[in-house]
Design a protein around this motif. Structure first.
Motif, short mmCIF file in Angstrom:
data_model
loop_
_atom_site.label_atom_id
_atom_site.label_comp_id
_atom_site.label_asym_id
_atom_site.label_seq_id
_atom_site.Cartn_x
_atom_site.Cartn_y
_atom_site.Cartn_z
N UNK A 93 27.80 65.36 16.56
CA UNK A 93 28.40 66.28 17.54
C UNK A 93 29.93 66.21 17.46
N UNK A 94 30.46 65.01 17.33
CA UNK A 94 31.91 64.86 17.25
C UNK A 94 32.48 65.52 15.99
N UNK A 95 31.68 65.58 14.93
CA UNK A 95 32.14 66.23 13.70
C UNK A 95 32.29 67.74 13.88
N UNK A 96 31.39 68.33 14.67
CA UNK A 96 31.34 69.80 14.72
C UNK A 96 31.94 70.39 16.00
N UNK A 97 32.08 69.57 17.04
CA UNK A 97 32.48 70.12 18.35
C UNK A 97 33.84 70.80 18.31
N UNK A 98 34.73 70.30 17.48
CA UNK A 98 36.07 70.87 17.43
C UNK A 98 36.25 72.00 16.44
N UNK A 99 35.19 72.38 15.75
CA UNK A 99 35.30 73.45 14.76
C UNK A 99 35.36 74.81 15.43
N UNK A 100 36.17 75.68 14.88
CA UNK A 100 36.18 77.07 15.34
C UNK A 100 35.05 77.85 14.70
N UNK A 101 34.98 79.12 15.00
CA UNK A 101 33.91 79.95 14.45
C UNK A 101 33.91 79.92 12.92
N UNK A 102 35.09 79.94 12.30
CA UNK A 102 35.17 79.89 10.84
C UNK A 102 34.61 78.59 10.30
N UNK A 103 34.86 77.49 11.02
CA UNK A 103 34.34 76.20 10.57
C UNK A 103 32.83 76.16 10.59
N UNK A 104 32.22 76.77 11.60
CA UNK A 104 30.76 76.79 11.70
C UNK A 104 30.13 77.62 10.60
N UNK A 105 30.92 78.53 10.00
CA UNK A 105 30.41 79.37 8.93
C UNK A 105 30.67 78.78 7.55
#
Length: 221
Positions: free
Chosen positions: A15-27
């Motif tokens: 969760x800590x790895x992904x929580x700070x990602x923006x929409x572009x990061x999730x893609x």
């Protein structure tokens, strides 16, 4: 630390790895062909959901096994549906689902029988399966982000999936099985552990052999 507690902590680390990602990061693409980081989290959210269903409503869970029996693409489709959600909605759903599952695992009797996509398993084996898959798909996410993860003692239960068949006196055919990753043992197919996942597991426990004799979804039951 109990196995279900290890599952909680492993999920919190991811969760800590992904929580700070923006929409572009999730893609961002991951090593699993066609899967973004959102697909990886969406898959974990779906699998936690169906694991909870298996624990508390086995009859409803039977619909999932039938869907996977008809087509393994059901797994990809389910991940894709969740990957299409807004970032905050996907993240909130994953958090809620994994918490409910961990609570249900803690409440289940140790000798309860939990149905799954392979043979049924005990609650602790289900907890190990969820720990394993969270770690394996988390490795895909880490690889996509260029993050080097440090092995922890939480991986000992995962290594046990491969180590137990080798050492068990009843596993007479274990040594004749082809070596496979322990990360393929408890999830519905297709399973896509990260490229570095097996390497990480091998270094996590001095007791684990360099190859695993675990088989497909029956391991840990």
């Amino acid at each position: 630390m109990s196995t279900s507690a290890a599952f909680r902590v492993e999920a919190e680390d991811l969760d800590r790895l992904v929580a700070g990602l923006g929409e572009d990061g999730w893609l961002r693409d991951t090593p699993a062909p066609g899967w973004t980081i959102a697909h990886q989290i969406g898959h974990l959210a779906w699998t936690d959901e169906v694991a909870l269903q298996a624990l508390i409503d086995p009859e409803a869970f039977a619909d999932q096994t039938e869907a996977v029996r008809r087509s393994f693409r059901h797994v990809d489709i389910s991940a894709g549906h969740r990957a299409a959600l807004a970032r905050d909605e996907l993240l909130a759903g994953w958090r809620e689902g994994r918490t409910r599952l961990a609570d249900a695992l803690d409440a289940a009797g140790p000798d309860a029988t939990v149905p799954w996509f392979g043979p049924p398993m005990r609650p602790r084996s289900m907890a190990t399966a969820r720990l394993m898959e969270t770690w394996a798909h988390g490795q895909d996410v880490a690889d996509a982000l260029g993050v080097q993860r440090t092995p922890t003692d939480r991986l000992r239960d995962i290594c046990h999936l491969g180590y137990a068949p080798v050492t068990s006196p009843t596993a007479s055919t274990a040594t004749s099985r082809p070596p496979t990753s322990s990360a393929s043992s408890c999830c519905p197919p297709p399973v896509r552990p990260g490229r570095g996942a097996l390497r990480t597991a091998r270094t996590a426990s001095p007791a684990a052999p360099r190859t695993s004799a675990s088989s497909s979804p029956s391991a840990g039951t």
